[in-house]
Design an enzyme around this catalytic site. Structure first.
Site, PDB file in Angstrom:
ATOM      1  N   ASP A 196      15.525 -19.723  13.078  1.00  0.00           N
ATOM      2  CA  ASP A 196      16.535 -18.822  13.624  1.00  0.00           C
ATOM      3  C   ASP A 196      17.859 -19.612  13.610  1.00  0.00           C
ATOM      4  O   ASP A 196      17.853 -20.839  13.480  1.00  0.00           O
ATOM      5  CB  ASP A 196      16.133 -18.446  15.059  1.00  0.00           C
ATOM      6  CG  ASP A 196      17.269 -17.790  15.814  1.00  0.00           C
ATOM      7  OD1 ASP A 196      17.853 -16.842  15.277  1.00  0.00           O
ATOM      8  OD2 ASP A 196      17.581 -18.241  16.942  1.00  0.00           O
TER       9      ASP A 196
ATOM     10  N   ASP B 147      21.306 -18.581  15.642  1.00  0.00           N
ATOM     11  CA  ASP B 147      22.054 -18.617  16.907  1.00  0.00           C
ATOM     12  C   ASP B 147      21.159 -19.079  18.056  1.00  0.00           C
ATOM     13  O   ASP B 147      20.123 -18.471  18.326  1.00  0.00           O
ATOM     14  CB  ASP B 147      22.644 -17.236  17.202  1.00  0.00           C
ATOM     15  CG  ASP B 147      23.639 -16.843  16.134  1.00  0.00           C
ATOM     16  OD1 ASP B 147      24.588 -17.610  15.920  1.00  0.00           O
ATOM     17  OD2 ASP B 147      23.453 -15.790  15.495  1.00  0.00           O
TER      18      ASP B 147
HETATM   19  C1  XBP Z   1      21.608 -13.645  17.343  1.00  0.00           C
HETATM   20  C2  XBP Z   1      22.430 -12.475  17.602  1.00  0.00           C
HETATM   21  C3  XBP Z   1      23.664 -12.243  16.876  1.00  0.00           C
HETATM   22  C4  XBP Z   1      24.892 -12.981  17.245  1.00  0.00           C
HETATM   23  C5  XBP Z   1      26.088 -12.338  16.604  1.00  0.00           C
HETATM   24  O1  XBP Z   1      20.232 -13.354  17.626  1.00  0.00           O
HETATM   25  O2  XBP Z   1      22.059 -11.626  18.371  1.00  0.00           O
HETATM   26  O3  XBP Z   1      23.983 -10.912  17.097  1.00  0.00           O
HETATM   27  O4  XBP Z   1      25.032 -12.959  18.656  1.00  0.00           O
HETATM   28  O5  XBP Z   1      25.950 -12.086  15.276  1.00  0.00           O
HETATM   29  P1  XBP Z   1      19.083 -14.259  17.009  1.00  0.00           P
HETATM   30  P2  XBP Z   1      26.640 -10.815  14.572  1.00  0.00           P
HETATM   31  O6  XBP Z   1      19.440 -15.688  17.268  1.00  0.00           O
HETATM   32  O7  XBP Z   1      17.838 -13.864  17.752  1.00  0.00           O
HETATM   33  O8  XBP Z   1      18.972 -13.962  15.525  1.00  0.00           O
HETATM   34  O9  XBP Z   1      27.849 -10.451  15.370  1.00  0.00           O
HETATM   35  O10 XBP Z   1      26.991 -11.286  13.170  1.00  0.00           O
HETATM   36  O11 XBP Z   1      25.646  -9.680  14.548  1.00  0.00           O
HETATM   37 MG    MG Z   2      18.450 -17.083  18.503  1.00  0.00          MG
END
Ligand code: XBP
Ligand code: MG
Length: 249
Positions: free
Chosen positions: A8, A10
């Site tokens: 993953d 973020d």
């Molecule tokens: C990550 C997210 C993303 C970011 C923003 O979730 O939810 O939406 O916050 O990205 P995970 P975008 O780590 O579970 O994949 O604004 O490009 O959607």
């Molecule tokens: Mg995440």
């Protein structure tokens, strides 16, 4: 035998939410003259919904914003999101967000051990490029055999779609792969795709439900920032490929 790691982005590769995505969203709201503002606390609540566009739509609906009645709300959200992505990329280019402790080391170790690498995330592809380029250099994008991101699948996490996409493009079975996640939405997605999963939680996710994880760590760890959990459990400062092979059957 584990032959691939799927990461993953973020919260797992880097702590991008609080001082990255959140700031970029707020800048976009201001640029569009909206009185929306997401404090660190509010953003923590909104993280229950993955995906930036989905998160904004959820915010407008649940916080009873007047914009909820706008006929062009979908279009407004798409424009806001495009602006937010620009802001986020520019933020990373000017002020790189560091990778979490141990990520760089484990990526190198995996490559040395012929373990394939992939990414499964809900974030927008440009955001991954900006993060990897700023933290590891341009060539690091080629280390990943598959980058599954954003809107390429119908449903974002906690749906398993993005993991199915990555497994399909790796042409590998879930049993050969190990997922790295930081949140309950993330692990619900990876477990539903049949993947064993290691969690490295962060400030926003430490209270999440990680039932089903192989291991729940405060961080992968490195020599300067040891993993407390691994130190207490295995007398080791960080998660190495060797330790993964020892722990996971
Ligand atoms: C990550 C997210 C993303 C970011 C923003 O979730 O939810 O939406 O916050 O990205 P995970 P975008 O780590 O579970 O994949 O604004 O490009 O959607
Ligand atoms: Mg995440």
């Amino acid at each position: 035998m584990i032959n691939a790691f799927i990461f993953d982005v973020d919260g797992t590769l880097a702590d991008t939410e609080r001082h990255g995505h959140r700031v970029a969203f707020n800048q976009a709201f201001e640029q569009f003259g909206l009185d929306w503002h997401w404090s660190e606390e509010t953003y923590g609540e909104l993280l229950a919904v993955t995906g930036g566009k989905e998160r904004m739509a959820h915010f407008v609906r649940t916080r009873d914003k007047p914009e909820k009645d706008r006929e062009d709300l979908d279009s407004l959200i798409r424009q806001l999101h495009a602006q937010k992505t620009k802001n986020y990329v520019s933020l990373l280019n000017h002020n790189a967000i560091p990778l979490r402790p141990g990520i760089k080391r484990l990526l190198h170790e995996a490559r040395d051990n012929n373990i394939r690498l992939a990414i499964a995330t809900t974030t927008t592809p440009e955001n991954i490029t900006a993060l990897l380029e700023s933290a590891l250099g341009r060539e690091s994008l080629d280390w990943f055999d598959v980058i599954g991101a954003g809107d390429i699948v119908p449903n974002k996490k906690p749906a398993p779609d993005i993991y199915h996409y990555v497994l399909q493009h790796l042409e590998m079975d879930a049993g050969e792969c190990l997922a790295f996640e930081d949140s309950s939405n993330g692990i619900r997605a990876s477990l539903d795709a049949g993947l064993r999963t290691i969690i490295t939680y962060n400030g926003y996710t430490e209270q999440d439900d990680f039932t089903g994880a192989e291991l729940v760590l405060d961080r992968l760890g490195d020599e300067d920032h040891p993993s407390t959990v691994l130190r207490q459990t295995y007398r080791q400062d960080y998660l190495s490929v060797d330790l993964i092979r020892k722990i996971l059957p």
